[in-house]
Design a protein around this motif. Structure first.
Motif, PDB file in Angstrom:
ATOM      1  N   UNK A  55     -32.973  25.672  24.967  1.00  0.00           N
ATOM      2  CA  UNK A  55     -32.912  25.422  23.530  1.00  0.00           C
ATOM      3  C   UNK A  55     -33.467  26.611  22.744  1.00  0.00           C
ATOM      4  N   UNK A  56     -34.548  27.185  23.249  1.00  0.00           N
ATOM      5  CA  UNK A  56     -35.121  28.351  22.581  1.00  0.00           C
ATOM      6  C   UNK A  56     -34.142  29.520  22.582  1.00  0.00           C
ATOM      7  N   UNK A  57     -33.459  29.725  23.692  1.00  0.00           N
ATOM      8  CA  UNK A  57     -32.473  30.809  23.776  1.00  0.00           C
ATOM      9  C   UNK A  57     -31.304  30.558  22.823  1.00  0.00           C
ATOM     10  N   UNK A  58     -30.871  29.304  22.721  1.00  0.00           N
ATOM     11  CA  UNK A  58     -29.768  28.968  21.824  1.00  0.00           C
ATOM     12  C   UNK A  58     -30.160  29.204  20.365  1.00  0.00           C
ATOM     13  N   UNK A  59     -31.389  28.848  20.035  1.00  0.00           N
ATOM     14  CA  UNK A  59     -31.861  29.050  18.659  1.00  0.00           C
ATOM     15  C   UNK A  59     -31.978  30.539  18.351  1.00  0.00           C
ATOM     16  N   UNK A  60     -32.535  31.289  19.282  1.00  0.00           N
ATOM     17  CA  UNK A  60     -32.676  32.737  19.085  1.00  0.00           C
ATOM     18  C   UNK A  60     -31.303  33.393  18.904  1.00  0.00           C
ATOM     19  N   UNK A  61     -30.349  32.983  19.735  1.00  0.00           N
ATOM     20  CA  UNK A  61     -29.009  33.576  19.657  1.00  0.00           C
ATOM     21  C   UNK A  61     -28.364  33.293  18.300  1.00  0.00           C
ATOM     22  N   UNK A  62     -28.489  32.042  17.825  1.00  0.00           N
ATOM     23  CA  UNK A  62     -27.891  31.688  16.533  1.00  0.00           C
ATOM     24  C   UNK A  62     -28.574  32.454  15.408  1.00  0.00           C
ATOM     25  N   UNK A  63     -29.893  32.544  15.466  1.00  0.00           N
ATOM     26  CA  UNK A  63     -30.629  33.272  14.426  1.00  0.00           C
ATOM     27  C   UNK A  63     -30.248  34.753  14.431  1.00  0.00           C
ATOM     28  N   UNK A  64     -30.084  35.321  15.633  1.00  0.00           N
ATOM     29  CA  UNK A  64     -29.696  36.735  15.743  1.00  0.00           C
ATOM     30  C   UNK A  64     -28.319  36.964  15.134  1.00  0.00           C
ATOM     31  N   UNK A  65     -27.370  36.074  15.404  1.00  0.00           N
ATOM     32  CA  UNK A  65     -26.030  36.232  14.855  1.00  0.00           C
ATOM     33  C   UNK A  65     -26.030  36.124  13.336  1.00  0.00           C
ATOM     34  N   UNK A  66     -26.827  35.218  12.809  1.00  0.00           N
ATOM     35  CA  UNK A  66     -26.915  35.105  11.358  1.00  0.00           C
ATOM     36  C   UNK A  66     -27.599  36.324  10.744  1.00  0.00           C
ATOM     37  N   UNK A  67     -28.573  36.881  11.457  1.00  0.00           N
ATOM     38  CA  UNK A  67     -29.193  38.116  10.989  1.00  0.00           C
ATOM     39  C   UNK A  67     -28.188  39.253  10.909  1.00  0.00           C
ATOM     40  N   UNK A  68     -27.300  39.326  11.894  1.00  0.00           N
ATOM     41  CA  UNK A  68     -26.246  40.341  11.868  1.00  0.00           C
ATOM     42  C   UNK A  68     -25.254  40.062  10.739  1.00  0.00           C
ATOM     43  N   UNK A  69     -24.937  38.787  10.534  1.00  0.00           N
ATOM     44  CA  UNK A  69     -24.010  38.417   9.457  1.00  0.00           C
ATOM     45  C   UNK A  69     -24.568  38.770   8.089  1.00  0.00           C
ATOM     46  N   UNK A  70     -25.880  38.722   7.957  1.00  0.00           N
ATOM     47  CA  UNK A  70     -26.514  39.044   6.676  1.00  0.00           C
ATOM     48  C   UNK A  70     -26.404  40.522   6.329  1.00  0.00           C
TER      49      UNK A  70
END
Length: 257
Positions: A230-245
Motif C-alpha cells: 500500500x505504501x508503494x502504491x501511494x508513493x507511486x501515485x503521488x510521484x505521478x501526480x508530482x510529474x503531472x504538476x
C-alpha cells in the motif's frame, strides 16, 4: 495535533468548516456553516501550530440549479473565512466545488464554474482578502458522471484552463485541484494535460483525496501483510501526480509501479 506535525517538519493545516447544511429557501442546495466563533478557533489553531486551513463550499448542478442565491451565499462565506484566516496569520485554502455527480455536459459545468469563481473572487476582493496569500482549490471543468458524452482529456484541460484564465487573477500563487471523484489515473492525466498547455500565471497542482488514496487502499485491502504494498502504491501515485504538476507525466509510467 498541528503542533505534533510541526515538530516533525510537516506543514500542518486544519479543516475549519462544519459541513454543508440545507440552505433555507433553496430546496436541493446547501451552504457551508462554521463562521460562528471561527475567529477564536483560528487563534487557538494558530497557537497550536496550524499554518493553513480549508473551507469547502459545495455547488450542485441540476435542473434550475445552482441558483444565484446559493452561489452568492457560499461565496460570501468562503471570503469571510479567508479574511478571518489571514487576520489570524493562517493561509486559507478556498475550495468552491462544483460537483460532478449529475448528467450535465462539460459546457454546463464550464458555465457554472465560471459563475461560481466570479462570485467567489468578487467577495474575496470586497472582503479585502490578500490574493497573494491564499490557495484556490477548485473543481476541474468536466462532464457530469452521468452524462452519456464524456469529454476527453484535452477538452477537460482546455476548458478548465480557459475558465481559470477568465476568472482567477494572476495574483493567486497556486491552484490545487480537487479530484472530485475522478479515477486516480484520469485525475493525473487531466492535471498533466493542463500543465502541458503551458504559460499559466499560477502553479497548477493537486490536492487529491480519493485519487491519491484509492490505489493504496486497494493494495492494502485491510491486511497487515499488505502495508508495504500500500505504501508503494501511494508513493507511486503521488510521484505521478508530482510529474503531472510539471507536465512531465506519460501514461506509460502507470505500469512502472
Amino acid at each position: 495535533f498541528p503542533k505534533f506535525l510541526a515538530d516533525r517538519g510537516i506543514v500542518p493545516g486544519i479543516k475549519v468548516d462544519k459541513g454543508a447544511k440545507p440552505l433555507a429557501g433553496a430546496e436541493g442546495e446547501t451552504v457551508t456553516e462554521g463562521l460562528d466563533g471561527l475567529r477564536e478557533r483560528l487563534t487557538a489553531y494558530r497557537d497550536a501550530g496550524a499554518l493553513f486551513a480549508k473551507w469547502r463550499a459545495v455547488i450542485t448542478i441540476a435542473d434550475g440549479l445552482p441558483s444565484e442565491y446559493a452561489i452568492a451565499t457560499n461565496a460570501h462565506a468562503l471570503a469571510r473565512y479567508a479574511a478571518l484566516c489571514q487576520e489570524a496569520g493562517i493561509t486559507p485554502i478556498v475550495e468552491p466545488e462544483v460537483l460532478m455527480d449529475g448528467a450535465n455536459t462539460i459546457e454546463v459545468c464550464e458555465d457554472v464554474t465560471r459563475r461560481v469563481l466570479d462570485a467567489t473572487f468578487d467577495q474575496l476582493r470586497l472582503q479585502r482578502v490578500l490574493l497573494e496569500g491564499m490557495v484556490l482549490k477548485p473543481n476541474m471543468v468536466i462532464s457530469g458522471k452521468e452524462c452519456p458524452q464524456q469529454a476527453d482529456v484535452t477538452a477537460v484541460a482546455e476548458a478548465t484552463v480557459r475558465t481559470l484564465r477568465r476568472c482567477v487573477p494572476s495574483a493567486v500563487p497556486g491552484i490545487a485541484f480537487l479530484s472530485g471523484g475522478q479515477s486516480d489515473a484520469l485525475a493525473t492525466q487531466h492535471l498533466d494535460a493542463m500543465n502541458k498547455l503551458g504559460s499559466a500565471p499560477w502553479a497548477l497542482t493537486f490536492s487529491y483525496g480519493r485519487a491519491l488514496q484509492a490505489p493504496a487502499l486497494k493494495a492494502w485491502g485491510g491486511k497487515s501483510g499488505q502495508v508495504e504494498a500500500a505504501q508503494k502504491a501511494f508513493f507511486h501515485r503521488a510521484k505521478l501526480n508530482g510529474l503531472a504538476a510539471t507536465g512531465r507525466y506519460s501514461e506509460a509510467m502507470e505500469e512502472a509501479a
